[in-house]
Design a protein around this motif. Structure first.
Motif, PDB file in Angstrom:
ATOM      1  N   LEU A   1       2.316 -13.636  17.995  1.00  0.00           N
ATOM      2  CA  LEU A   1       4.067 -13.870  18.098  1.00  0.00           C
ATOM      3  C   LEU A   1       4.329 -15.053  16.924  1.00  0.00           C
TER       4      LEU A   1
ATOM      5  N   LYS B   1       9.130 -11.486  23.107  1.00  0.00           N
ATOM      6  CA  LYS B   1       9.255 -10.160  22.562  1.00  0.00           C
ATOM      7  C   LYS B   1       9.376 -10.454  20.920  1.00  0.00           C
ATOM      8  N   ASP B   2      10.267 -11.199  20.527  1.00  0.00           N
ATOM      9  CA  ASP B   2      10.550 -11.449  19.139  1.00  0.00           C
ATOM     10  C   ASP B   2       9.737 -12.821  18.651  1.00  0.00           C
TER      11      ASP B   2
ATOM     12  N   LYS C   1      11.153 -15.166  13.025  1.00  0.00           N
ATOM     13  CA  LYS C   1      10.586 -14.059  12.614  1.00  0.00           C
ATOM     14  C   LYS C   1      10.719 -13.776  11.029  1.00  0.00           C
TER      15      LYS C   1
ATOM     16  N   GLU D   1       7.501  -8.104   9.468  1.00  0.00           N
ATOM     17  CA  GLU D   1       6.553  -7.140  10.379  1.00  0.00           C
ATOM     18  C   GLU D   1       5.396  -6.895   9.947  1.00  0.00           C
TER      19      GLU D   1
ATOM     20  N   ARG E   1       4.818  -5.315  14.351  1.00  0.00           N
ATOM     21  CA  ARG E   1       5.028  -6.606  15.143  1.00  0.00           C
ATOM     22  C   ARG E   1       5.707  -7.590  14.426  1.00  0.00           C
ATOM     23  N   PRO E   2       6.255  -8.514  15.374  1.00  0.00           N
ATOM     24  CA  PRO E   2       6.987  -9.691  14.496  1.00  0.00           C
ATOM     25  C   PRO E   2       5.840 -10.595  14.099  1.00  0.00           C
TER      26      PRO E   2
ATOM     27  N   SER F   1      13.351 -10.257   5.035  1.00  0.00           N
ATOM     28  CA  SER F   1      12.437 -10.379   5.998  1.00  0.00           C
ATOM     29  C   SER F   1      11.580  -8.898   5.453  1.00  0.00           C
TER      30      SER F   1
END
Lengths: 364, 100, 161
Positions: free
Chosen positions: A130, A216-217, B45, B48, B54-55, B93
């Motif tokens: 994460l 989450k993010d 972030k 991906e 996934r971040p 991103s």
């Protein structure tokens, strides 16, 4: 193909110090550094260093970097520097491929010093990818070099010197350190650093690790768990802490990949941090005139990297016929300093590791 | 989130640089890397993961780990932690492996 | 205890204090309980009052009679493990290293904090010294109740959350 006498890969403390003594011996040198700045990881160290005066003890790390960089910049006619330049290929015949600003160039040197340093280890747990989970060195770079905070609060994993020091620096920058956790039953780094944190109110939790990250993010919470004497998680001891940053400081491993590429004989030595080159007493690898110094040949404090750099600079220059005017005095002095730095309980791992690297048993 | 006061370090005011991140205009400072400028704007972030989306944020900040790879001015897989921010950069991103 | 929590035991702390009658003058209290390769306390002391020797891994020893209480070692120790202590009737007076913002000001009343990070009482700021040689480690002179002589270790701002 560009020809050089000595090429030093890495402009951190080991590489800079090697350049200093090799240039004093009369050699022309090229330093190749991947990042936009010289100084390696010293440039983000805001604390006063341990060690002796000879390795700049009680001077803050970024000021030591200024001294070492200054020594190298004093000799522009002898020392050429490439910044933002990554060595992407290193071959047994002393040829290098260097990538800089979109261009690949070929270099060849009579001797090479590899001083690439180390990279941070990682830790396996659920959701460890994460955003908000950073290496301790990364946190230092972000806050001490660029003045950006990693988060409002942080949980630190690992109680080695880096974990302890970075926690203190986070507090100086205004970040709340919610806990420092250590999987081992004891604090790994210097206890003076631990006491500094404790008196600031940071809980130090030994026999504890991260079970999972939640978010989450980006990271929102961390779940900690206690470990028993067999290092197994104790069910029911889980504890959730709200935090937007988690810092991983679980050790370093030598950045050995270039050496492996050059077919240098390598050995896995746990005490030195992982894969390291087999070296002679002159810090020469199995490839002739390919030398190593600093963390790439075993993880230690910066003070050891400084002394090893000075030593290897002397040796590499001598090999090419340039003998430093004070060669013998300096060589003996550097060996004595390294022995002194490694002689205490904190040097035990290095002593065992170096003995293993030489294929000997370490006699306590 | 930038450090305003520090007991050991001084951060001098620097020239502003403007850039675009995923279509949004943002401001950083001269001397920032792309990654430090984004982080200062609260953006964690950066990409991906290729398979599971996934971040991903940065991890090492010194060019070792490739966790901060982004598409910069049309070029994919740029290590944004060691690439300095420049005026007018267009930063996207990254999703997937990137195409040249 | 110390190697699990970072908190030194009372006996360890007491072992670093000279006899109380000697504390009418300020003396260095050196809380370095571990053999680590480091010696700036020895090399910085102008009076030769701190001894480590050639093996820099040895723990420093204070030669009490030679210590003048100048405080140079306090800001030289990279581990911030040295403070000065003395007694003045009902007061204990300390000189401690401090590396946080805000920098305390003379006349302010801060919290006195012990080695576990707990607030134990009041700390009155007597003097603040920050000269270039200290390299940003501020030397703060603090007085507390004499009862805190062996417990006090640092200060905390009253504005702290």
């Amino acid at each position: 193909m560009i020809l050089k006498d000595l090429i030093i890969i890495g402009g951190g403390p080991a590489g800079l110090c090697a350049a200093k003594t090799a240039s004093e011996a009369g050699l022309n040198i090229l330093i190749i550094e991947r990042s936009p700045k010289l100084g390696g990881q010293l440039i983000k160290q805001t604390h006063k260093f341990f060690g002796s005066e000879k390795t700049y003890a009680k001077t803050r790390g970024f000021d030591i970097a200024k001294i070492l960089i200054g020594d190298v910049l004093k000799r522009p006619e002898q020392i050429e520097i490439l910044l933002d330049a990554t060595v992407v290929g290193l071959y047994p015949d002393h040829e290098l491929t260097v990538y800089q600003y979109g261009i690949y160039s070929k270099y060849k040197a009579k001797a090479i010093v590899v001083a690439t340093g180390a990279s941070e280890k990682f830790l396996a747990f659920e959701n460890n990818d994460l955003p908000g989970i950073y290496g301790a060195g990364a946190v230092q770079t972000l806050m001490n070099l660029y003045g950006v905070l990693p988060g409002n609060s942080i949980v630190m994993v690992g109680s080695g010197n880096i974990g302890l020091i970075v926690s203190y620096q986070l507090m100086q920058a205004g970040v709340k350190v919610k806990a420092l956790v250590e999987a081992a039953p004891k604090i790994g780094g210097y206890l003076v650093h631990a006491s500094k944190l404790r008196r600031l109110g940071v809980p130090i939790m030994t026999s504890t690790t991260v079970k999972r990250a939640i978010g989450k993010d980006a990271l929102e919470q961390v779940e900690l768990v206690s470990l028993n004497e067999k290092w197994e998680m104790i069910q029911g001891s889980e504890k959730i802490i709200d935090t937007d940053a988690l810092c991983i400081s679980v050790g370093l491993s030598p950045l050995h990949q270039l050496l492996s590429m050059a077919h240098v004989e390598m050995k896995f030595v746990n005490e030195l941090g992982g894969m390291v080159p087999v070296i002679s007493s002159e810090h020469e690898t199995s490839v002739k005139n390919l030398f190593v110094c600093g963390d790439v040949v075993g993880i230690e404090e910066a003070s050891s990297a400084i002394v090893e750099g000075y030593l290897v600079g002397l040796i590499a220059a001598k090999r090419l016929g340039y003998i430093h005017p004070n060669y013998e005095t300096l060589e003996a002095n550097y060996h004595a300093q390294l022995t002194n730095l490694r002689s205490g309980p904190f040097g035990l791992k290095t002593r065992i590791g170096l003995a293993k690297l030489r294929g000997e048993d370490y006699a306590r | 989130m930038r450090i305003e006061k520090h007991p050991i370090l001084t951060f001098e005011p620097k020239e502003e640089l403007h850039f675009i991140f995923d279509g949004t205009p943002l401001t950083g400072y001269k001397g920032d890397t792309i990654q430090s400028a984004l982080h200062a704007c609260g953006i964690k972030k950066l990409s991906e993961s290729i398979e599971h989306h996934r971040p991903r944020g940065f991890y090492c900040a010194i060019g070792n780990c490739a966790s901060c790879d982004m598409t910069v001015n049309g070029k994919p897989n740029v290590r944004t932690c060691i690439t300095m921010l420049e005026e007018g950069m267009v930063i996207i991103s990254q999703k997937g492996k990137g195409v040249l | 205890m110390l190697d699990k929590t970072g908190i030194a035991l009372k006996e360890q702390v007491l072992s670093r204090f000279p006899k109380k009658e000697l504390l009418v003058k300020a003396k260095a209290i050196i809380e370095c309980y571990q053999d680590i390769p480091c010696n700036p306390c020895q090399t910085s002391c102008p009076f030769g009052a701190i001894y480590i020797g050639d093996d820099i891994n040895q723990q420093p020893k204070l030669i009490v009679e030679k210590c003048t209480g100048c405080g140079i070692c306090v800001t030289s120790c990279p581990g911030l493990a040295i403070m000065l202590a003395k007694t003045e009737r009902e007061k204990a007076v300390f000189k401690i290293p401090y590396e946080f913002l805000p920098v305390p000001k003379v006349g302010e009343n801060w919290y006195a904090v012990n080695r576990s990070g707990e607030i134990i009482g009041d700390a009155f700021i007597e003097m603040v010294q920050n000269i270039p040689r200290q390299d940003k480690t501020v030397l703060v002179t603090v007085s507390t109740k004499i009862d805190y002589l062996y417990d006090f270790v640092t200060i905390r701002s009253r504005d702290h959350e």
